[in-house]
Scaffold this active site. Sequence first.
Site, mmCIF file in Angstrom:
data_model
loop_
_atom_site.group_PDB
_atom_site.id
_atom_site.type_symbol
_atom_site.label_atom_id
_atom_site.label_comp_id
_atom_site.label_asym_id
_atom_site.label_seq_id
_atom_site.Cartn_x
_atom_site.Cartn_y
_atom_site.Cartn_z
ATOM 1 C CE LYS A 241 13.585 -19.350 -58.638
ATOM 2 N NZ LYS A 241 14.424 -19.625 -57.460
ATOM 3 C CD GLU B 112 4.084 -33.131 -58.382
ATOM 4 O OE1 GLU B 112 3.643 -33.428 -57.262
ATOM 5 O OE2 GLU B 112 3.828 -33.782 -59.406
ATOM 6 C CB CYS C 173 5.819 -32.476 -50.254
ATOM 7 S SG CYS C 173 6.455 -33.895 -51.160
ATOM 8 C CD GLU D 229 3.526 -28.301 -46.624
ATOM 9 O OE1 GLU D 229 3.540 -27.156 -47.107
ATOM 10 O OE2 GLU D 229 3.929 -29.299 -47.245
HETATM 11 N N1 LIG Z 1 4.423 -32.160 -54.024
HETATM 12 C C1 LIG Z 1 5.729 -32.369 -54.032
HETATM 13 O O1 LIG Z 1 6.221 -33.313 -54.647
HETATM 14 C C2 LIG Z 1 6.645 -31.462 -53.258
HETATM 15 C C3 LIG Z 1 7.996 -31.786 -53.164
HETATM 16 C C4 LIG Z 1 8.854 -30.950 -52.449
HETATM 17 C C5 LIG Z 1 8.352 -29.813 -51.823
HETATM 18 N N2 LIG Z 1 7.036 -29.513 -51.924
HETATM 19 C C6 LIG Z 1 6.495 -28.329 -51.222
HETATM 20 O O2 LIG Z 1 7.416 -27.244 -51.300
HETATM 21 C C7 LIG Z 1 7.243 -26.377 -50.173
HETATM 22 C C8 LIG Z 1 8.589 -26.044 -49.569
HETATM 23 O O3 LIG Z 1 9.433 -25.508 -50.522
HETATM 24 P P1 LIG Z 1 9.778 -23.929 -50.615
HETATM 25 O O4 LIG Z 1 9.649 -23.296 -49.272
HETATM 26 O O5 LIG Z 1 11.035 -23.817 -51.365
HETATM 27 O O6 LIG Z 1 8.565 -23.407 -51.499
HETATM 28 P P2 LIG Z 1 8.388 -21.971 -52.148
HETATM 29 O O7 LIG Z 1 7.061 -21.994 -52.809
HETATM 30 O O8 LIG Z 1 8.665 -20.888 -51.180
HETATM 31 O O9 LIG Z 1 9.566 -21.894 -53.224
HETATM 32 C C9 LIG Z 1 9.710 -22.860 -54.225
HETATM 33 C C10 LIG Z 1 10.390 -22.235 -55.425
HETATM 34 O O10 LIG Z 1 9.544 -21.227 -55.956
HETATM 35 C C11 LIG Z 1 10.274 -20.042 -56.140
HETATM 36 N N3 LIG Z 1 9.350 -18.905 -56.060
HETATM 37 C C12 LIG Z 1 8.979 -18.204 -54.962
HETATM 38 N N4 LIG Z 1 8.116 -17.217 -55.300
HETATM 39 C C13 LIG Z 1 7.930 -17.308 -56.643
HETATM 40 C C14 LIG Z 1 7.138 -16.580 -57.586
HETATM 41 N N5 LIG Z 1 6.367 -15.559 -57.226
HETATM 42 N N6 LIG Z 1 7.180 -16.961 -58.877
HETATM 43 C C15 LIG Z 1 7.944 -18.010 -59.264
HETATM 44 N N7 LIG Z 1 8.717 -18.722 -58.421
HETATM 45 C C16 LIG Z 1 8.706 -18.385 -57.115
HETATM 46 C C17 LIG Z 1 11.339 -20.088 -55.070
HETATM 47 O O11 LIG Z 1 12.401 -19.222 -55.378
HETATM 48 C C18 LIG Z 1 11.723 -21.547 -55.112
HETATM 49 O O12 LIG Z 1 12.617 -21.792 -56.157
HETATM 50 C C19 LIG Z 1 6.364 -27.146 -49.210
HETATM 51 O O13 LIG Z 1 5.059 -26.633 -49.265
HETATM 52 C C20 LIG Z 1 6.406 -28.577 -49.745
HETATM 53 O O14 LIG Z 1 5.283 -29.361 -49.416
HETATM 54 C C21 LIG Z 1 6.172 -30.295 -52.640
HETATM 55 C C1 LIG Z 2 8.509 -35.925 -53.174
HETATM 56 N N1 LIG Z 2 9.461 -36.183 -52.070
HETATM 57 C C2 LIG Z 2 8.831 -37.114 -51.138
HETATM 58 C C3 LIG Z 2 10.665 -36.778 -52.605
HETATM 59 C C4 LIG Z 2 9.875 -34.967 -51.429
HETATM 60 C C5 LIG Z 2 8.831 -34.130 -50.920
HETATM 61 O O1 LIG Z 2 9.114 -33.143 -50.282
#
Ligand SMILES: NC(=O)c1ccc[n+]([C@@H]2O[C@H](COP(=O)([O-])OP(=O)(O)OC[C@H]3O[C@@H](n4cnc5c(N)ncnc54)[C@H](O)[C@@H]3O)[C@@H](O)[C@H]2O)c1
Ligand SMILES: C[N+](C)(C)CC=O
Length: 489
Positions: free
Chosen positions: A175, A250, A284, A385
């Site tokens: 998803k 992640e 991230c 963040e």
């Molecule tokens: N550590 C890593 O490698 C990495 C990489 C990319 C992004 N991120 C993190 O992602 C965040 C930004 O992304 P975002 O705003 O899309 O995050 P988010 O947590 O809002 O959403 C991520 C995903 O989770 C889904 N989701 C939301 N609520 C849910 C629930 N209750 N149950 C299951 N799924 C649910 C969303 O629909 C989406 O597909 C930042 O905090 C960033 O640091 C981390």
């Molecule tokens: C993991 N990376 C660096 C590719 C994307 C993070 O948001």
Amino acid sequence: MQQKQQYIDGQWVGALSGETREIINPFNREVIAIAAEGNAEDARKAITAARKAFDLGEWPGTPATERSKIVHKIADYILRDKEELAELESLDTGKTVEESRGDMEDIAGVFRYYAELADKDGGEIIDSPVPDSVSKVVREPVGVCGQITPWNYPLLQASWKLAPALVTGNTLVMKPSEITPLTSVKVFELMEEAGVPKGVVNLVLGSGSTAGAELSSNEDVDLISFTGGIQTGKKIMQAASSNVKKLALELGGKNPNVIFADADFETAVDQALNGVFFHAGQICSAGTRILVEESLQEKFVNALVDRVKNIKLGSGFSEDTQMGPLISEEHLQKVTDYVEAGVREGAEVAVGGKRPEDPELQQGFFYLPTVLTNCSTDMDVVQNEGFGPVITIETFSAEEEAVKLANDSIYGLAGGVWTKDIAKAERCSAKMRMGTVWINDFNLYFPHAPWGGFKQSGIGRELGRPGLEEYQETKHIFHNLNPEPINWF
Ligand SMILES: NC(=O)c1ccc[n+]([C@@H]2O[C@H](COP(=O)([O-])OP(=O)(O)OC[C@H]3O[C@@H](n4cnc5c(N)ncnc54)[C@H](O)[C@@H]3O)[C@@H](O)[C@H]2O)c1
Ligand SMILES: C[N+](C)(C)CC=O
């Protein structure tokens, strides 16, 4: 208008409810596609298909060499369609096409890396302590995998999950973020073209609170792999306890970039910018928390501010654009509030700190690249963040203090250290509590090295061999070649 559908049990289908969602271009708010808006019911249908494909289908038992060939084909098709994929990603996320092209190369590399790794592990024989016996360890697929991805690197984060799950013989339901589904839909088309059997890969479109929550709690799902925010991660962890699913998280980061006075100055300034302002800081591992040695602070901040003033904002499709918009109106508001709260705490805006005034940028969700000085570790703007183009500057006067400040965070995703003193660099990297530490570099990642977080930045690892092992169960098989009664009872 492009219509985007779900892929369930080898069929392209709309949402069972008939609902749809408009997908918005963050550069100008235009509707670029209409996507099916699935919910828990669609997720259940996809899970049933993946369960059947795992329990009754051929994929888990297909030789790894055959699975590897299919995954190689997916990499080939991504490179063949690289330009189309890059344009879709930029349309959906606002990032520059140049960045998206780089992402597509990385994504093909991830499929290639796991296709190469797939048939290199035939298990191992243990030196058994029992005479006349064979003791072996084999690795098997986990089963049905739920995979939930964010909007910032839609296809890159998907590839880190799809490729290892596929080569190890799992079946899956993905998803993607409901606001950026375009490249995920396209890659499912490519997986179909590459010959992935029906039911093995399933795509559900829709929101997290419905489709995502079902994937996390459904007892027919054996593993949930999530990339996204920390609060969502916590909810998923709770939901996953329903059947003690395997869990990979992640999550976010607030990543320190430590600059010592003896660093190569020009490179450190340049990379400090790169570490934050790619994709408008929506990364991230962005090095948004700069810790600079006190004696260098003034010179460093002045150089940084001069360069930041010249960052060219615009459409990701214009060749001279260096930074695109934020992803959405809601996120723009979040970044605005984050900076304003920081200023109320005592941070000073050295540059940026507001939306641009350029009339051509008013329709998009733009925020100026921003540097905040006068920050300290106890401030929310340093600890939280912000996920936008915002740097906070703190200072330190000794190595131990730098490490202590860098570690003063609930996060532990990544960090950097800049110095020409090799021993100092090694000491710092050893003490920094993060999944990745860059020495004289920042924000570099490649398929061969594991990626993930210490502390609240997550659980488990993606990429590298650990990223493959997340999708494997380890089984010990003991074979007694000379069974005899024990006669205990
Ligand atoms: N550590 C890593 O490698 C990495 C990489 C990319 C992004 N991120 C993190 O992602 C965040 C930004 O992304 P975002 O705003 O899309 O995050 P988010 O947590 O809002 O959403 C991520 C995903 O989770 C889904 N989701 C939301 N609520 C849910 C629930 N209750 N149950 C299951 N799924 C649910 C969303 O629909 C989406 O597909 C930042 O905090 C960033 O640091 C981390
Ligand atoms: C993991 N990376 C660096 C590719 C994307 C993070 O948001």
